[in-house]
Design a protein around this motif. Structure first.
Motif, PDB file in Angstrom:
ATOM      1  N   ARG A   1       0.813  -1.218   0.000  1.00 38.20           N
ATOM      2  CA  ARG A   1       0.000   0.000   0.000  1.00 38.20           C
ATOM      3  C   ARG A   1       0.844   1.265   0.000  1.00 38.20           C
ATOM      4  N   SER A   2       2.089   1.138   0.433  1.00 35.64           N
ATOM      5  CA  SER A   2       2.910   2.352   0.472  1.00 35.64           C
ATOM      6  C   SER A   2       3.247   2.852  -0.932  1.00 35.64           C
ATOM      7  N   THR A   3       2.803   2.107  -1.933  1.00 34.46           N
ATOM      8  CA  THR A   3       2.964   2.550  -3.323  1.00 34.46           C
ATOM      9  C   THR A   3       2.382   3.958  -3.520  1.00 34.46           C
TER      10      THR A   3
ATOM     11  N   GLY B   1       8.198  -3.800  -3.036  1.00 37.17           N
ATOM     12  CA  GLY B   1       8.201  -3.200  -4.372  1.00 37.17           C
ATOM     13  C   GLY B   1       7.125  -2.165  -4.658  1.00 37.17           C
ATOM     14  N   GLY B   2       6.492  -1.632  -3.618  1.00 33.29           N
ATOM     15  CA  GLY B   2       5.439  -0.626  -3.845  1.00 33.29           C
ATOM     16  C   GLY B   2       5.951   0.613  -4.575  1.00 33.29           C
ATOM     17  N   TRP B   3       7.125   1.059  -4.203  1.00 26.17           N
ATOM     18  CA  TRP B   3       7.678   2.256  -4.867  1.00 26.17           C
ATOM     19  C   TRP B   3       8.218   1.877  -6.256  1.00 26.17           C
TER      20      TRP B   3
ATOM     21  N   VAL C   1      17.217  -2.114  -4.616  1.00 20.38           N
ATOM     22  CA  VAL C   1      18.223  -2.551  -3.651  1.00 20.38           C
ATOM     23  C   VAL C   1      17.553  -2.933  -2.333  1.00 20.38           C
ATOM     24  N   ASP C   2      17.664  -4.197  -1.971  1.00 15.65           N
ATOM     25  CA  ASP C   2      17.074  -4.668  -0.700  1.00 15.65           C
ATOM     26  C   ASP C   2      17.466  -6.130  -0.515  1.00 15.65           C
ATOM     27  N   ASN C   3      17.705  -6.541   0.716  1.00 13.66           N
ATOM     28  CA  ASN C   3      17.964  -7.955   0.958  1.00 13.66           C
ATOM     29  C   ASN C   3      16.680  -8.769   0.976  1.00 13.66           C
TER      30      ASN C   3
ATOM     31  N   GLU D   1      21.948  -5.859  -1.690  1.00 16.91           N
ATOM     32  CA  GLU D   1      23.103  -5.190  -1.065  1.00 16.91           C
ATOM     33  C   GLU D   1      22.615  -4.225  -0.001  1.00 16.91           C
ATOM     34  N   ASP D   2      23.582  -3.707   0.746  1.00 16.07           N
ATOM     35  CA  ASP D   2      23.268  -2.687   1.754  1.00 16.07           C
ATOM     36  C   ASP D   2      22.996  -1.354   1.035  1.00 16.07           C
ATOM     37  N   GLY D   3      21.826  -0.805   1.255  1.00 16.85           N
ATOM     38  CA  GLY D   3      21.450   0.448   0.594  1.00 16.85           C
ATOM     39  C   GLY D   3      22.354   1.612   0.980  1.00 16.85           C
ATOM     40  N   PHE D   4      23.033   1.516   2.090  1.00 17.46           N
ATOM     41  CA  PHE D   4      23.929   2.603   2.492  1.00 17.46           C
ATOM     42  C   PHE D   4      25.280   2.523   1.791  1.00 17.46           C
TER      43      PHE D   4
ATOM     44  N   CYS E   1      14.088   6.442  -1.859  1.00 20.38           N
ATOM     45  CA  CYS E   1      14.581   5.713  -0.689  1.00 20.38           C
ATOM     46  C   CYS E   1      13.530   5.672   0.410  1.00 20.38           C
ATOM     47  N   ASP E   2      13.199   4.463   0.812  1.00 16.81           N
ATOM     48  CA  ASP E   2      12.178   4.259   1.861  1.00 16.81           C
ATOM     49  C   ASP E   2      12.747   3.375   2.970  1.00 16.81           C
ATOM     50  N   MET E   3      14.075   3.432   3.168  1.00 21.86           N
ATOM     51  CA  MET E   3      14.684   2.624   4.235  1.00 21.86           C
ATOM     52  C   MET E   3      14.318   3.257   5.577  1.00 21.86           C
TER      53      MET E   3
HETATM   54  C1  LIG Z   1       9.265   0.384   4.513  1.00 23.34           C
HETATM   55  S1  LIG Z   1      10.034  -0.898   3.682  1.00 23.34           S
HETATM   56  C2  LIG Z   1      10.018  -0.387   2.026  1.00 23.34           C
HETATM   57  C3  LIG Z   1       8.689  -0.538   1.358  1.00 23.34           C
HETATM   58  C4  LIG Z   1       8.759  -0.233  -0.118  1.00 23.34           C
HETATM   59  N1  LIG Z   1       9.039   1.159  -0.385  1.00 23.34           N
HETATM   60  C5  LIG Z   1       7.448  -0.573  -0.779  1.00 23.34           C
HETATM   61  O1  LIG Z   1       6.718   0.336  -1.174  1.00 23.34           O
HETATM   62  O2  LIG Z   1       7.136  -1.755  -0.918  1.00 23.34           O
HETATM   63  C6  LIG Z   1      11.713  -0.706   4.122  1.00 23.34           C
HETATM   64  C7  LIG Z   1      12.652  -1.658   3.416  1.00 23.34           C
HETATM   65  O3  LIG Z   1      13.989  -1.178   3.627  1.00 23.34           O
HETATM   66  C8  LIG Z   1      14.825  -2.295   3.677  1.00 23.34           C
HETATM   67  N2  LIG Z   1      16.099  -1.865   4.300  1.00 23.34           N
HETATM   68  C9  LIG Z   1      16.294  -1.390   5.551  1.00 23.34           C
HETATM   69  N3  LIG Z   1      17.604  -1.133   5.732  1.00 23.34           N
HETATM   70  C10 LIG Z   1      18.236  -1.415   4.562  1.00 23.34           C
HETATM   71  C11 LIG Z   1      19.573  -1.354   4.113  1.00 23.34           C
HETATM   72  N4  LIG Z   1      20.552  -0.915   4.906  1.00 23.34           N
HETATM   73  N5  LIG Z   1      19.861  -1.742   2.857  1.00 23.34           N
HETATM   74  C12 LIG Z   1      18.879  -2.177   2.031  1.00 23.34           C
HETATM   75  N6  LIG Z   1      17.585  -2.263   2.417  1.00 23.34           N
HETATM   76  C13 LIG Z   1      17.264  -1.899   3.650  1.00 23.34           C
HETATM   77  C14 LIG Z   1      14.064  -3.339   4.450  1.00 23.34           C
HETATM   78  O4  LIG Z   1      14.515  -4.626   4.109  1.00 23.34           O
HETATM   79  C15 LIG Z   1      12.630  -3.093   3.951  1.00 23.34           C
HETATM   80  O5  LIG Z   1      12.289  -3.966   2.919  1.00 23.34           O
END
Ligand SMILES: C[S@@+](CC[C@H](N)C(=O)[O-])C[C@H]1O[C@@H](n2cnc3c(N)ncnc32)[C@H](O)[C@@H]1O
Length: 363
Positions: free
Chosen positions: A194-196, A230-232, A246-248, A266-269, A283-285
């Protein structure tokens, strides 16, 4: 007394008031705010001349916690159900009012609105029914053009209850185009979360309609940090972009099947694109706001993206002061280390709860 009425998310009145107080003072106005928790709006009291000045000079796009604001023309709190239109016409007949606000008449559009609260929702049916007779009454009284016009100011009838209304106006060049300042977005049934709607709303709010085709278009490259599920990414794919997600965590299969998404675990940072061909970074981390702000600034400074949209989580207390500080840090760094002019906008969107959304780019 006149003033401004600012629409905000219920529960954020004190942040909206703190911001209004600061921004109006910078414009040389020294009114005061009246508000109650959870009512979904703030009233800033000042003289009519000042309200008219602020309606032009207080830039809505630069306010974080205000969705829309209007300069107050009149307030009636004893409307009787048999003839509300006449009572509103009468309130607008005030001579002093006519003089100060002579440039507003006739307005080109009428919006009948309520606060964004449960009581407000109950009133909205009444508001829809009342719009036509009120518009006719205002036309008869010379307050509105015969045909709708988007070049003239907009009149707003803001109903707090069916007996209590605040009538105000906004200028077409300094207003939200949407009723109650809320874009009506359809929730896509095939989106993975839904955060799409947050990213959809951010594109509508931060990129003016006439620039969208050029700035958000098919074939562009985008990076989505913290993308799962994957909403965004869905919004980027829907607009024809190629996305590095980018997300684990796992991405929705339906998105991977489009062939437009590369899933990077990978790590988004730490992640950076190999080529400087990325237009949009989103970015929605969920992380500390200062850390996210710094990361986004670094991407822009390194020219790893042209535009960025990201969320900043709000702290529990003194939310406006904290947010103002995060944004100031970003601006300072862009000014000191950047290559020139930039734009930064921040808003608590309708779909944002304990967070705000920020957009920035080089100009
Ligand atoms: C709020 S959710 C994102 C929802 C997404 N925007 C959507 O609409 O579906 C936050 C995401 O950030 C990821 N995340 C948090 N820290 C991260 C990092 N350091 N590197 C990559 N992904 C990270 C989490 O695994 C999680 O899937």
């Amino acid at each position: 007394m006149s003033g401004l009425l600012a629409y905000c998310r219920p529960g954020f009145e004190s942040d909206c008031a703190a911001e209004l107080q600061e921004k109006t003072a910078l414009l040389g106005s020294y009114g005061y705010c009246q508000t109650k928790a959870q009512q979904g709006y703030v009233v800033y009291r000042c003289a009519a001349e000042e309200a008219e000045h602020l309606a032009k000079k207080l830039i809505l796009n630069e306010l974080i916690f205000t969705r829309q604001f209007i300069a107050i023309l009149a307030e009636v709190d004893d409307l009787s159900s048999d003839d509300r239109v006449s009572a509103i016409q009468l309130a607008l007949l005030d001579e002093g009012l006519q003089e100060v606000f002579s440039a507003i008449k006739p307005a080109g559009e009428l919006r009948v609105e309520t606060p964004d609260t449960n009581d407000g929702k109950e009133l909205s049916k009444f508001c829809r029914k009342f719009t036509v007779p009120l518009r006719q009454g205002l036309r008869k009284a010379g307050w509105m053009t015969v045909k709708e016009s988007d070049r003239r100011p907009t009149l707003h009838a803001f109903f707090i209850s069916s007996m209590h209304v605040v009538i105000g106006f906004s200028f077409s060049f300094n207003q939200s185009p949407w009723l109650m300042g809320i874009p009506r977005l359809r929730s896509p049934s095939d989106a993975p979360s839904r955060s799409t709607l947050k990213l959809d709303e951010a594109f509508q709010v931060f990129v003016p309609a006439h620039e969208r085709e050029e700035r958000i278009s098919s074939g562009m490259n985008a990076v989505d940090l913290g993308a799962a599920p994957g909403g965004w990414t869905y919004q980027l794919v829907r607009r024809g972009m190629m996305v590095q997600a980018v997300d684990n965590g796992p991405m929705a299969e339906s998105l991977m099947e489009t062939g437009q998404v590369k899933h990077i675990r990978e790590d988004g940072f730490k992640y950076r694109p190999k080529k400087k061909n990325v237009t949009w970074l989103v970015c929605d981390m969920v992380e500390k706001p200062a850390r996210v702000g710094e990361l986004m600034t670094d991407w822009l400074l390194a020219e790893d993206c042209k535009e960025a949209i990201f969320n900043l989580k709000l702290p529990m207390k003194r939310r406006y002061a904290a947010v103002a500080e995060y944004l100031e840090q970003i601006k300072q760094k862009l000014m000191e280390e950047g290559r020139g002019r930039f734009e930064i906008q921040a808003k608590q969107l309708y779909h944002d709860r304990e967070e705000i959304t920020v957009h920035m780019r080089w100009l």
